[in-house]
Design an enzyme around this catalytic site. Structure first.
Site, PDB file in Angstrom:
ATOM      1  N   GLY A  78      11.665   0.139  -6.604  1.00 31.75           N
ATOM      2  CA  GLY A  78      10.920   1.365  -6.286  1.00 31.75           C
ATOM      3  C   GLY A  78      11.640   2.150  -5.201  1.00 31.75           C
ATOM      4  O   GLY A  78      12.106   1.567  -4.233  1.00 31.75           O
ATOM      5  N   ARG A 112      14.097  -0.625 -12.332  1.00 25.35           N
ATOM      6  CA  ARG A 112      13.732  -2.032 -12.107  1.00 25.35           C
ATOM      7  C   ARG A 112      14.436  -2.922 -13.134  1.00 25.35           C
ATOM      8  O   ARG A 112      13.868  -3.879 -13.625  1.00 25.35           O
ATOM      9  CB  ARG A 112      12.217  -2.201 -12.193  1.00 25.35           C
ATOM     10  CG  ARG A 112      11.448  -1.454 -11.104  1.00 25.35           C
ATOM     11  CD  ARG A 112      10.007  -1.891 -11.067  1.00 25.35           C
ATOM     12  NE  ARG A 112       9.201  -1.077 -10.167  1.00 25.35           N
ATOM     13  CZ  ARG A 112       9.129  -1.274  -8.866  1.00 25.35           C
ATOM     14  NH1 ARG A 112       9.816  -2.226  -8.300  1.00 25.35           N
ATOM     15  NH2 ARG A 112       8.360  -0.491  -8.120  1.00 25.35           N
ATOM     16  N   ASP A 130      12.959  -7.447  -2.972  1.00 15.00           N
ATOM     17  CA  ASP A 130      13.100  -8.824  -3.449  1.00 15.00           C
ATOM     18  C   ASP A 130      13.763  -8.956  -4.826  1.00 15.00           C
ATOM     19  O   ASP A 130      14.655  -9.772  -5.013  1.00 15.00           O
ATOM     20  CB  ASP A 130      11.708  -9.467  -3.566  1.00 15.00           C
ATOM     21  CG  ASP A 130      11.250  -9.992  -2.216  1.00 15.00           C
ATOM     22  OD1 ASP A 130      12.095 -10.126  -1.317  1.00 15.00           O
ATOM     23  OD2 ASP A 130      10.037 -10.273  -2.077  1.00 15.00           O
ATOM     24  N   THR A 151      12.090  -1.516   1.304  1.00 16.41           N
ATOM     25  CA  THR A 151      10.863  -1.412   0.508  1.00 16.41           C
ATOM     26  C   THR A 151       9.731  -0.916   1.395  1.00 16.41           C
ATOM     27  O   THR A 151       9.613  -1.323   2.556  1.00 16.41           O
ATOM     28  CB  THR A 151      10.406  -2.741  -0.137  1.00 16.41           C
ATOM     29  OG1 THR A 151       9.052  -2.595  -0.593  1.00 16.41           O
ATOM     30  CG2 THR A 151      10.429  -3.923   0.812  1.00 16.41           C
ATOM     31  N   ASP A 201       6.887  -1.841   1.008  1.00 19.71           N
ATOM     32  CA  ASP A 201       5.944  -2.958   1.117  1.00 19.71           C
ATOM     33  C   ASP A 201       6.181  -3.816   2.372  1.00 19.71           C
ATOM     34  O   ASP A 201       5.299  -4.576   2.765  1.00 19.71           O
ATOM     35  CB  ASP A 201       6.043  -3.869  -0.116  1.00 19.71           C
ATOM     36  CG  ASP A 201       5.798  -3.123  -1.413  1.00 19.71           C
ATOM     37  OD1 ASP A 201       5.163  -2.052  -1.372  1.00 19.71           O
ATOM     38  OD2 ASP A 201       6.248  -3.610  -2.467  1.00 19.71           O
ATOM     39  N   ASP A 260       7.865  -6.451   2.659  1.00 19.37           N
ATOM     40  CA  ASP A 260       7.595  -7.863   2.346  1.00 19.37           C
ATOM     41  C   ASP A 260       8.846  -8.725   2.144  1.00 19.37           C
ATOM     42  O   ASP A 260       8.748  -9.850   1.666  1.00 19.37           O
ATOM     43  CB  ASP A 260       6.689  -7.960   1.104  1.00 19.37           C
ATOM     44  CG  ASP A 260       7.341  -7.362  -0.135  1.00 19.37           C
ATOM     45  OD1 ASP A 260       8.395  -6.705  -0.020  1.00 19.37           O
ATOM     46  OD2 ASP A 260       6.798  -7.546  -1.240  1.00 19.37           O
ATOM     47  N   ARG A 295       1.888  -4.012  -2.921  1.00 16.33           N
ATOM     48  CA  ARG A 295       1.989  -5.195  -3.769  1.00 16.33           C
ATOM     49  C   ARG A 295       1.167  -6.357  -3.208  1.00 16.33           C
ATOM     50  O   ARG A 295       0.054  -6.124  -2.763  1.00 16.33           O
ATOM     51  CB  ARG A 295       3.454  -5.574  -3.931  1.00 16.33           C
ATOM     52  CG  ARG A 295       3.722  -6.198  -5.261  1.00 16.33           C
ATOM     53  CD  ARG A 295       5.155  -6.211  -5.604  1.00 16.33           C
ATOM     54  NE  ARG A 295       5.405  -5.354  -6.747  1.00 16.33           N
ATOM     55  CZ  ARG A 295       6.602  -5.119  -7.250  1.00 16.33           C
ATOM     56  NH1 ARG A 295       7.654  -5.641  -6.681  1.00 16.33           N
ATOM     57  NH2 ARG A 295       6.728  -4.355  -8.300  1.00 16.33           N
TER      58      ARG A 295
END
Ligand code: F6P
Length: 340
Positions: free
Chosen positions: A10, A71, A102, A124, A126, A128, A170
């Site tokens: 993304g 992706r 990731d 990202t 996110d 994460d 996410r």
């Protein structure tokens, strides 16, 4: 040396500043760079463009990625993996800089296992990715979400309503956590905590009693039990498309039914990912992109540039990808200090 660079997964604010940093740092030492288009797809299908310093000069304030993204998982099929290795050989690349989250970085790890000269840059919204304190994209995306919450506060107040804001992130609750904390939500729901409906209704009632309205932030990744809508669709890495579960509108329905307070919801989706990077992300992207080039020049392939405290350093991709970084109990404790 000849460098390749790609952006996968993304998009998020900071990708263009990172590309600029890679190209400029390589050029500073007399090295050239080629950009692969649309993430791993560009390497698989050999789609690229040369990147000179002049091509990246105006990128600092530009959102998205000039290279495009996808992706694509290039190691899902063995035939594609062969094509990846052929492209790298065809371009006589000495190093490939992979900018991604990731999934994109896990493909970089696979390439490294197969002998490819690869280094990583984590990104990202996110936040994460393991092994790094922050990923760029997160601060910019969350600033958009905080702005949205503040706008919703005006309408909630005017109409004496509850409003639920659904944010991305996410299976990590960082975006919701920071939006709730910085925007002053009355309740914030993250995937790291079990959904407690009775507690949520109580927060909404308390906020309405105190101020006449209530604001709830919910992460797209929370588990509300049985799914709705067209849930179940997956991307090439096998991840469910979480926004299609529409947990925000489902929560609004439950709150209205359970508390009697008129409730609306807003899902801001990809609005969070667009626009220019904020200061923190521009600097972080610049530092990590430049450091990744340094890692490659030093022959430290298979490593990823990360931020630890105030320092940028390199760690093995293996370590960064060991475990996704989720919200820790100390953050949750702080968050719930401000529940209504
Ligand atoms: O990983 C970034 C992210 O924005 C997640 O927060 C979200 O679940 C996902 O991407 C959305 O993906 P897409 O852009 O494919 O809809």
């Amino acid at each position: 040396m000849k460098f390749g660079v790609l952006t996968g997964g993304g998009d998020c604010p900071g990708l263009n500043p990172a590309i600029r940093a890679v190209v400029c740092r390589a050029a500073k030492f007399g090295h050239e760079t080629v950009g692969f288009l649309d993430g791993w797809k560009g390497v698989r299908d050999d789609l690229s463009r040369p990147l000179a310093v002049a091509d990246v000069a105006d990128l600092l304030g530009k959102g998205g990625t000039i290279l495009g993204s996808s992706r694509t998982n290039p190691f899902a099929k063995e035939a594609d993996a062969t094509k990846v290795l052929e492209t790298l050989a065809h371009h006589h690349l000495d190093a490939l800089v992979v900018i991604g989250g990731d999934d994109t970085l896990s493909a970089a790890r696979e390439l490294h296992r197969r002998g490819g000269h690869v280094v990583g840059v984590p990104k990202t919204m996110d936040n994460d990715v393991g092994g790094t304190d922050w990923t760029f994209g997160f601060h910019s995306a969350t600033a958009v979400a905080v702005d949205a919450l503040e706008r919703l506060r005006d309408t909630a107040g005017s109409h004496h309503r509850a409003i639920v804001l659904e944010v991305m992130g996410r299976h990590a609750g960082w975006v919701a956590l920071a939006t709730g904390l910085a925007g002053g939500a009355d309740a914030t729901l993250v995937p790291e905590e079990k959904y407690d409906e009775a507690a949520l209704f109580e927060h909404v009632r308390a906020a309405v009693r105190a101020r006449g309205c209530a604001l709830v932030v919910v992460s797209e990744g929370i588990d509300l039990g049985p799914r709705r809508g067209s849930a179940g669709a997956k991307d090439e890495f096998g991840h469910e498309l979480l926004r299609e579960r529409e947990v925000g509108s489902e929560l609004a329905r439950r709150i209205q039914e359970g508390t009697g307070v008129e409730t609306r919801s807003a899902q801001i989706g990809h609005i969070q990912r667009g626009g220019p990077a904020v200061l923190f992300d521009r600097i972080l992207a610049t530092r990590l992109g430049a450091y990744a080039v340094d890692l490659a020049i030093a022959g430290r392939f298979g490593e990823v540039a990360v931020l630890r405290g105030a320092t940028v350093t390199g760690i093995p991709l293996e370590e960064a990808l060991g475990k996704p970084k989720t919200v820790t109990p100390d953050w949750l404790d702080l968050l719930h200090t401000f529940d209504a």
